[in-house]
Design a protein around this motif. Structure first.
Motif, PDB file in Angstrom:
ATOM      1  N   GLU A  53       0.856  -1.186   0.000  1.00  0.00           N
ATOM      2  CA  GLU A  53       0.000   0.000   0.000  1.00  0.00           C
ATOM      3  C   GLU A  53       0.892   1.237   0.000  1.00  0.00           C
ATOM      4  O   GLU A  53       1.905   1.290   0.709  1.00  0.00           O
ATOM      5  N   LEU A  54       0.524   2.212  -0.822  1.00  0.00           N
ATOM      6  CA  LEU A  54       1.264   3.481  -0.886  1.00  0.00           C
ATOM      7  C   LEU A  54       0.277   4.621  -0.720  1.00  0.00           C
ATOM      8  O   LEU A  54      -0.848   4.548  -1.229  1.00  0.00           O
ATOM      9  N   ASN A  55       0.692   5.658  -0.014  1.00  0.00           N
ATOM     10  CA  ASN A  55      -0.165   6.830   0.172  1.00  0.00           C
ATOM     11  C   ASN A  55       0.657   8.090  -0.023  1.00  0.00           C
ATOM     12  O   ASN A  55       1.842   8.124   0.300  1.00  0.00           O
ATOM     13  N   LEU A  56       0.009   9.098  -0.517  1.00  0.00           N
ATOM     14  CA  LEU A  56       0.672  10.396  -0.636  1.00  0.00           C
ATOM     15  C   LEU A  56      -0.364  11.497  -0.425  1.00  0.00           C
ATOM     16  O   LEU A  56      -1.380  11.549  -1.131  1.00  0.00           O
ATOM     17  N   ASN A  57      -0.119  12.339   0.570  1.00  0.00           N
ATOM     18  CA  ASN A  57      -0.975  13.497   0.805  1.00  0.00           C
ATOM     19  C   ASN A  57      -0.097  14.739   0.763  1.00  0.00           C
ATOM     20  O   ASN A  57       0.842  14.843   1.539  1.00  0.00           O
ATOM     21  N   THR A  58      -0.438  15.636  -0.140  1.00  0.00           N
ATOM     22  CA  THR A  58       0.417  16.808  -0.341  1.00  0.00           C
ATOM     23  C   THR A  58      -0.438  18.067  -0.457  1.00  0.00           C
ATOM     24  O   THR A  58      -1.506  18.043  -1.092  1.00  0.00           O
ATOM     25  N   HIS A  59       0.040  19.130   0.176  1.00  0.00           N
ATOM     26  CA  HIS A  59      -0.616  20.437   0.024  1.00  0.00           C
ATOM     27  C   HIS A  59       0.474  21.479  -0.200  1.00  0.00           C
ATOM     28  O   HIS A  59       1.429  21.550   0.562  1.00  0.00           O
ATOM     29  N   ILE A  60       0.304  22.264  -1.248  1.00  0.00           N
ATOM     30  CA  ILE A  60       1.303  23.291  -1.578  1.00  0.00           C
ATOM     31  C   ILE A  60       0.585  24.633  -1.679  1.00  0.00           C
ATOM     32  O   ILE A  60      -0.401  24.759  -2.427  1.00  0.00           O
ATOM     33  N   ARG A  61       1.088  25.591  -0.920  1.00  0.00           N
ATOM     34  CA  ARG A  61       0.517  26.937  -0.996  1.00  0.00           C
ATOM     35  C   ARG A  61       1.435  27.777  -1.879  1.00  0.00           C
ATOM     36  O   ARG A  61       2.634  27.911  -1.604  1.00  0.00           O
TER      37      ARG A  61
END
Lengths: 621, 333
Positions: free
Chosen positions: A509-517
């Motif tokens: 299982e792979l996850n990626l959560n990203t937020h860029i301002r």
């Protein structure tokens, strides 16, 4: 996985006595909005470690060998779905008033009996503003609509909040040319209330109530040669009210009295319709989905001490779970009571070591007494590298229908009111790295289950099954004022039939959560992704072992958000489920003495297809 | 705040459940069945979409045995006047032509409203798991191709799924002993005394038919309003009839509602009953011309595995019951 987000925030906001090291993953408000998650069932598709698909319109949610009914779900410290052994509809738990969702692996807690894994939902706090409002509107290209409106009032002594919501999710079709839906459209209305009264500086009363009505229409196929159809409609109504009175008894002691009443009804109806004449009537055909409904009452008294170096938490917990639909079914009983007493101690030895240990003694009126120990050691809790080891024993109850209901509710199998609770022995170890702009965690968790209900030779449920789950995980959280990147990777191993054959299956299982301002632009870009590799599992049916082999699943959502009017108005545009194939194959094999024999190819639902989302959030002030 | 409330309310009604689409009325289906009492007296139909038909030629058999579990009826061929005399004597070898005299009471299979009373009747004690035969010897008599046949027949015993019997020509000392195993896939097992063998292709498997249109011999005096064809016995007529696959079909006879008005919703609460057969339901005679006519007011509603159908006869072509064709209208409800 596991992304290790904001440990400090976890501690600060916990309403339950849960240790910081157990908080393995946080789904933030931004993540919830990026993935356009509207209810807990949808969130469980995205939440790391969980595996969810829908078969025969019924969601199958698990972590390894633990079904969702073995995993505790709390909202603001209260059980969100009763004891969960009753097929609770997680679509009735909305996320529009949720600030974040946390997954805790093997937390050291007192009140929860099924604490191998705990999901905590934390609702938005009432702002200390005289009046405030929040409007949230979402429309999608699939003709879904989700809207909520929250009004809050506060004079610092009294604070109240009323939230109303309507959510509509459109049908999902396997073949658009046919009338029959694979997943029926559903509509949910919510009314959530919160009230806080600071009676004295040291005494606070909190009351909150969640109410939801979910209506689902599953359209049936046109019966060949007629203008007639048989539709299945489901109405799930839930009402709960919970309250707590907290008294700061001394500088280091807090006394809490908490109570909850939770009621729900789940009604299924079959409706015969003549699409030519417009006539419709309730079907006399036997409904394969029986109506259900349960009540839970809960009362707790706890004392917490924050003295250094010894902290402790003591309490008692009384709970009653009762069937409100078939109160006299089978003429035995359709209720059970739990009486729990617990004590948790934490001893801190300078900055080198924290020891947590505790015991829970609980009495169930059907199955007797249980003593559940738990233990945790945190090495170097305030250093850059921290080591943790946890061991706990927890229990969860067998499905209510297997305890009480007659054979026609159990596919011909006889109930057993003396089924033991399912035992979970968990061992969890991890290493945490903490830097200014970087957190990383890597660990492993092993959970062995026993006393799982199986069907014996006399066609009766008995507590004979064993299963185990093992996961190793690693995750990083890189963050600063502009960017937050949280990748994680896991390898899971499941053995669902340890009592019969020792078959262990692995899946990644792979996850990626990203937020860029984007600086100076008031624009934020979000990305949520999850990948689950080919998922193989074994199960037992009619004393035969089967293997289910499921295709991989991919979830990818993107969102771009811009703020206006001093951050009051936020407009976002997103694409959800970009790589998603709504239907995946689930091959079933029967295990023979020398090989496996192909039996069937099912099509199960992994999620909704790609859609575009337009969202407006207006907050005042 | 007002604006926010208005916007919320406006958007709240944008997405809703889609209303059901209107569907045109489905035309009823019409099937044509030809019956000829001497060549093809038998047609099976399987209701469905579309309805299937299977016509059978006349075949030579005299007795049929029920295959349904716990049912032990033995009936005669309904298209032939076969009469039976129960001698009430157990000694097979003592029965011969002299057993027939002026006091002999012959019986035929007796047609009731939804059933047939077998002329052989209750041949044993069925209160045991394996029926105990009374071992009465029966004499059977019928005429075929202008020849009279006399046979004697004795049930020896039976177990859970087997009939065991002895038979032979009445005037001969030789006999045959035969065993018939109940075949679950068919309602009846058929046996020809003349050919000394089971007739295996008379009836399709039970899941392949719902109604069997054929003939039934019965008393002329009993059915004064139903047309019939004459037989070798002047008091017996050959009536048009049908049998029902009673393991799968239940019926309700509606003579009040119009065929067009009958639908699923008003039919599903009717009291359906199991029936094995019916005589002349769809037939009548024009009182003036005496021509064969369909009785389209008789709407037979059938329920099979939660599927509902209504059937009526539209018209009949042919001047005699012995050779005619009927057009049936069938609507799936």
């Amino acid at each position: 996985m596991i992304v290790f987000a904001c440990l400090i925030t976890c501690i600060a906001n916990q309403t339950m006595a849960q240790d910081s090291t157990s908080c393995a993953y946080t789904l933030s408000r931004d993540d919830i909005e990026t993935s356009n998650l509207q209810n807990l069932e949808e969130a469980l598709s995205i939440l790391p470690i969980f595996h969810k698909y829908i078969k025969n319109r019924s969601p199958q949610i698990s972590y390894g060998s633990l079904g969702i009914d073995n995993i505790a779900v709390f909202k603001d410290g209260f059980p969100a779905a009763l004891d969960q052994n009753i097929n609770y509809d997680f679509r009735s738990i909305p996320l529009w008033d949720i600030d974040r969702i946390e997954i805790h692996l093997t937390p050291v807690v007192g009140q929860v009996k099924n604490n191998a894994i705990v999901i905590n939902l934390y609702s938005l706090k009432i702002p200390e503003q005289p009046i405030w409002t929040k409007l949230n509107l979402t429309n999608t290209s699939s003709s879904d609509f989700h809207g909520s409106f929250i009004l809050g009032l506060s004079n610092l002594t009294h604070s109240g909040q009323v939230g109303i919501s309507r959510s509509f999710t459109n049908d999902l079709y396997d073949d658009e040319r046919l009338r029959s839906t694979s997943l029926g459209a559903f509509e949910r209305y919510d009314l959530n209330l919160k009230y806080q009264y600071k009676i004295l500086p040291s005494v606070t009363l909190n009351i909150q109530s969640d109410n939801a009505i979910v209506h689902t229409q599953n359209k049936g196929k046109i019966i060949p040669g007629t203008s007639r159809v048989r539709d299945h409609e489901n109405d799930f109504n839930k009402h709960n009210i919970c309250g707590s009175l907290q008294l700061k008894a001394s500088k280091h002691h807090t006394l809490s009295l908490e109570g909850m009443v939770h009621h729900f009804k789940n009604n299924n109806t079959l409706i015969d319709k003549n699409l030519n004449s417009g006539q419709q009537n309730l079907s006399t055909h036997t409904n394969t989905h029986p109506n259900t409904g349960y009540n839970q009452g809960l009362i707790r008294l706890s004392l917490k001490s924050f003295n250094k170096p010894l902290e402790y938490s003591l309490g008692i917990d009384l709970s009653n779970t009762r069937d409100n639909t078939y109160q006299y079914i089978d003429a035995i009983s359709t209720a059970y009571n739990d009486y729990t007493a617990y004590g948790i101690l934490s001893y801190k030895l300078k900055n080198t070591l924290i020891l947590h240990g505790g015991l829970r003694l609980f009495h169930n009126n059907l199955t007797g007494n249980f003593l559940l120990p738990q233990f945790q050691i945190e090495l170097a809790p305030r250093e850059v590298i921290q080591l943790n080891f946890t061991s706990n024993t927890s229990v969860s109850y067998a499905p209510f229908r297997q305890l009480f209901y007659p054979t026609n509710f159990n596919e011909g199998v006889r109930n057993n009111v003396l089924l033991n609770p399912i035992k979970q022995n968990a061992i969890h170890a991890n290493v945490i790295l903490k830097q200014k702009n970087l957190n990383a965690v890597s660990g492993l968790i092993f959970i062995a289950q026993s006393d799982i209900p199986r069907v014996d030779e006399s066609n009766t449920f008995n507590s004979a099954g064993k299963a185990s789950s093992f996961s190793t995980y690693a995750s990083i959280n890189i963050f600063n004022d502009i960017v937050s990147i949280k990748p994680s990777a896991m390898m899971h191993a499941i053995n669902n039939t340890r009592d019969t054959v020792n078959l262990t299956f692995f899946y990644p299982e792979l996850n990626l959560n990203t937020h860029i301002r984007i600086p100076n632009s008031k624009i934020t870009i979000g990305l949520n992704a999850k990948y689950i590799g080919k998922h193989t599992n074994s199960f037992i049916s009619n004393n035969t072992i089967y293997i289910a082999e499921q295709q991989k699943m991919r979830f990818l959502s993107l969102r771009i958000k811009r703020s206006f009017i001093k951050e009051k108005l936020k407009i976002s545009f997103g694409i959800n489920n970009i790589l998603q194939t709504p239907f995946i194959s689930n091959d079933i094999y029967r295990l023979t003495e020398i090989n496996r024999e192909f039996i069937d190819n099912e099509r199960v639902i992994s999620g909704y297809p790609r859609s575009f989302t337009f969202k407006v959030v207006y907050t005042n002030p | 705040m007002k604006k926010a409330v208005y916007i919320f309310l406006v958007f709240s009604i944008t997405s809703c459940f889609t209303p059901d689409e209107y569907l045109p009325k489905i035309d009823s289906e019409k099937i044509n069945i030809s019956l000829n009492s001497t060549e093809s007296p038998s047609t099976f139909i399987k209701l469905g979409f579309p309805t299937g038909t299977l016509s059978k030629e006349k075949s030579n058999w005299q007795l049929r045995f029920e295959n349904t579990a716990d049912e032990w009826g033995i009936y005669t061929n309904p298209t032939e006047p076969i009469r039976i005399f129960n001698t009430k004597i157990n000694r097979y070898d003592l029965i011969n032509l002299s057993s027939i005299d002026g006091n002999t009471i012959w019986e035929y299979d007796d047609v009731k409203s939804t059933n047939i009373k077998s002329a052989i009747g209750r041949w044993g004690d069925f209160d045991f798991p394996n029926p105990e035969s009374y071992k009465d010897v029966y004499i059977l008599n019928w005429t075929q191709d202008s020849q009279d046949y006399y046979y004697k027949f004795q049930i020896l015993d039976a177990d859970i799924n087997t009939y065991h019997f002895k038979y032979g020509p009445l005037n001969e000392t030789s006999f045959q002993i035969e065993t018939i195993n109940k075949q679950e896939v068919q309602l009846y097992s058929y046996f020809s005394l003349v050919n000394n063998e089971q007739a295996k292709t008379i009836e399709p498997n039970t899941n392949e038919w719902h109604i069997h249109f054929s003939y039934q011999v019965d008393s002329i005096n009993k059915h004064t309003k139903i047309p019939y064809s004459s037989t070798s016995n002047s008091s017996l007529g050959l009536f048009p009839s049908f049998e029902l696959n009673h393991e799968h079909v239940e019926i309700f006879l509606d003579t009040v509602m119009n065929f067009e008005q009958i639908n699923y919703i008003n039919s599903r609460n009717l009291t359906f009953e199991k029936s094995k057969n019916s005589i002349g339901l769809f037939y009548q005679k024009d009182p003036i011309t005496s021509q064969l006519q369909s009785n389209s007011k008789q709407n037979l509603i059938l329920r099979s595995d939660d599927e509902y159908y209504v059937i009526r006869a539209l018209n009949i072509i042919g001047s005699s019951v012995g050779n005619h064709s009927v057009t049936f209208e069938i609507k799936k409800l």
